[in-house]
Design a protein around this motif. Structure first.
Motif, PDB file in Angstrom:
ATOM      1  N   VAL A  71       0.872  -1.165   0.000  1.00  0.00           N
ATOM      2  CA  VAL A  71       0.000   0.000   0.000  1.00  0.00           C
ATOM      3  C   VAL A  71       0.911   1.217   0.000  1.00  0.00           C
ATOM      4  O   VAL A  71       1.655   1.451   0.954  1.00  0.00           O
ATOM      5  N   LEU A  72       0.870   1.985  -1.086  1.00  0.00           N
ATOM      6  CA  LEU A  72       1.716   3.158  -1.245  1.00  0.00           C
ATOM      7  C   LEU A  72       0.896   4.404  -0.936  1.00  0.00           C
ATOM      8  O   LEU A  72      -0.206   4.572  -1.468  1.00  0.00           O
ATOM      9  N   VAL A  73       1.425   5.263  -0.073  1.00  0.00           N
ATOM     10  CA  VAL A  73       0.708   6.480   0.334  1.00  0.00           C
ATOM     11  C   VAL A  73       1.639   7.669   0.096  1.00  0.00           C
ATOM     12  O   VAL A  73       2.723   7.745   0.691  1.00  0.00           O
ATOM     13  N   ALA A  74       1.229   8.573  -0.773  1.00  0.00           N
ATOM     14  CA  ALA A  74       2.054   9.728  -1.124  1.00  0.00           C
ATOM     15  C   ALA A  74       1.326  11.012  -0.796  1.00  0.00           C
ATOM     16  O   ALA A  74       0.120  11.143  -1.050  1.00  0.00           O
ATOM     17  N   GLY A  75       2.055  11.961  -0.244  1.00  0.00           N
ATOM     18  CA  GLY A  75       1.516  13.293   0.005  1.00  0.00           C
ATOM     19  C   GLY A  75       2.385  14.326  -0.682  1.00  0.00           C
ATOM     20  O   GLY A  75       3.574  14.444  -0.384  1.00  0.00           O
ATOM     21  N   GLY A  76       1.835  15.066  -1.632  1.00  0.00           N
ATOM     22  CA  GLY A  76       2.580  16.124  -2.309  1.00  0.00           C
ATOM     23  C   GLY A  76       3.813  15.610  -3.019  1.00  0.00           C
ATOM     24  O   GLY A  76       3.791  14.605  -3.724  1.00  0.00           O
ATOM     25  N   ILE A  77       4.949  16.279  -2.805  1.00  0.00           N
ATOM     26  CA  ILE A  77       6.196  15.908  -3.479  1.00  0.00           C
ATOM     27  C   ILE A  77       6.720  14.562  -2.972  1.00  0.00           C
ATOM     28  O   ILE A  77       7.626  13.977  -3.567  1.00  0.00           O
ATOM     29  N   GLU A  79      -3.704  20.384  -9.946  1.00  0.00           N
ATOM     30  CA  GLU A  79      -2.659  21.031 -10.747  1.00  0.00           C
ATOM     31  C   GLU A  79      -1.287  20.922 -10.097  1.00  0.00           C
ATOM     32  O   GLU A  79      -0.260  21.009 -10.777  1.00  0.00           O
ATOM     33  N   SER A  80      -1.245  20.726  -8.781  1.00  0.00           N
ATOM     34  CA  SER A  80       0.032  20.660  -8.065  1.00  0.00           C
ATOM     35  C   SER A  80       0.565  19.242  -7.935  1.00  0.00           C
ATOM     36  O   SER A  80       1.651  19.042  -7.389  1.00  0.00           O
ATOM     37  N   MET A  81      -0.168  18.254  -8.434  1.00  0.00           N
ATOM     38  CA  MET A  81       0.197  16.851  -8.220  1.00  0.00           C
ATOM     39  C   MET A  81       0.979  16.327  -9.427  1.00  0.00           C
ATOM     40  O   MET A  81       0.474  16.252 -10.544  1.00  0.00           O
ATOM     41  N   ALA A  82       2.234  15.979  -9.173  1.00  0.00           N
ATOM     42  CA  ALA A  82       3.158  15.610 -10.249  1.00  0.00           C
ATOM     43  C   ALA A  82       2.999  14.153 -10.667  1.00  0.00           C
ATOM     44  O   ALA A  82       2.534  13.306  -9.898  1.00  0.00           O
TER      45      ALA A  82
END
Length: 327
Positions: A112-118, A147-150
């Protein structure tokens, strides 16, 4: 190239990945191959100003000739991200050190991969690797706005290739990631890998501890860690001053209130390795030969902290009158 060696690289290209996020493609100035790396690895980049910053590798690790890093512009930062965004780096040369990896993928039945922002940068390399392995993975990705999510197009391709659930949640439309719900839904035997802001990671670990304590939670953040439970930013409650014995020379230094171990040691050993001075890069990891260290870094896991035989001297402390270091 070992973790302490330096390598000269040229910035081949810069690309906008999202609002406020730029990626840089790096290659050796001599045209040679770069050191291999594993998902979760990062490099230390020496910027033209001399500032040192750590960036996760997020490119194709099957390409031995280029590295890719991504940098979020942080208006409230210390100047490194602004320098990357505002300086004409393409065609110029930088120095890098590494790669280092304090966030490696370990065997698990599912992920389970959890990403926040950068924090999506190391998570992207993990998703790419897990797809290549045919592993069971899913991703929860939160950001300030869509728009900020790479890297959304690449994540979409990986999700299709692996038939993996990917939930993209921009906060301005969908609110914060439902961390407790994410933990509850994790498959049996899954490992959770999280990268992002400290508050998100603290909440993720707390949710796992409450509802699924059997799950392993691995995390990384490139900002200073939070205070230890109970400290709440209060003055250091451990013994001050205390003495540090440098075992290799027999010298002693006193660590006074308001001084870090690193600062005190540098007066005697000026070439002691260090970088971030915030406990997240691992450069100043030092063997402990005596005494009981107090850990405030985000590098060591619970087992390594309990063992007490290494510490990050840029943020660590001591719970007794004397600490003996292998310096």
């Amino acid at each position: 190239m070992s973790a302490g060696q330096e390598l000269e690289v040229r910035v081949l290209a810069a690309r906008w990945e999202a609002d406020g996020v730029i990626s840089l493609q790096l290659a050796r100035t001599d045209g040679g191959q770069l050191p291999p790396w594993e998902p979760g690895a990062h490099v230390e980049v020496v910027l033209p100003s001399g500032r040192i910053r750590h960036y996760s590798l997020c490119g194709d690790r099957g390409d031995p000739y280029t590295y890719t890093v991504a940098v979020l512009r942080e208006p409230a930062g210390r100047g490194g991200s602004a320098e990357v965004h505002d300086t004409a780096l393409v065609g110029g040369e930088l120095v890098i050190r590494g790669p280092r990896n304090h966030f490696p993928l370990r065997p698990a039945g599912a992920y389970v991969l959890v990403a926040g922002g950068i924090g999506v940068t190391p998570i992207l390399s993990m998703a790419r690797e897990l797809t290549a392995r045919g592993a069971d993975w899913r991703l929860q990705y939160g950001g300030r706005s869509l728009e900020s999510m790479a890297f959304l197009p690449e994540l979409d391709k990986l999700a299709c290739a692996a038939d993996a659930p990917v939930d993209v949640r921009p906060q301005d439309r969908a609110g914060l990631l439902p961390l407790e719900e994410i933990v509850r839904a994790a498959p049996a035997g899954a490992a959770i890998y999280g990268c992002g802001p400290a508050a998100m990671l603290d909440a993720l670990r707390a949710a796992a501890s409450r509802v699924r304590p059997e799950l392993e939670v691995h995390f990384e953040l490139f900002t200073a860690g939070t205070a230890e439970p109970g400290e709440g930013g209060a003055p250091d409650r451990h013994a001050r001053p205390f003495t540090v014995v440098l075992a290799q020379t027999g010298e002693t230094v006193e660590v006074a209130d308001g001084t870090t171990i690193l600062e005190a040691v540098r007066d005697v050993v000026p070439d002691v390795p260090y970088s971030c001075e915030e406990g997240f890069c691992g450069t100043c990891c030092t063997k402990v030969l005596g005494g009981t260290p107090v850990h405030r870094d985000t590098v060591l896991d619970d087992g390594e902290r309990a063992a007490g035989d290494t510490m990050m001297i840029c943020v660590g402390s001591c719970s007794a009158a004397e600490l003996v270091l292998d310096l």
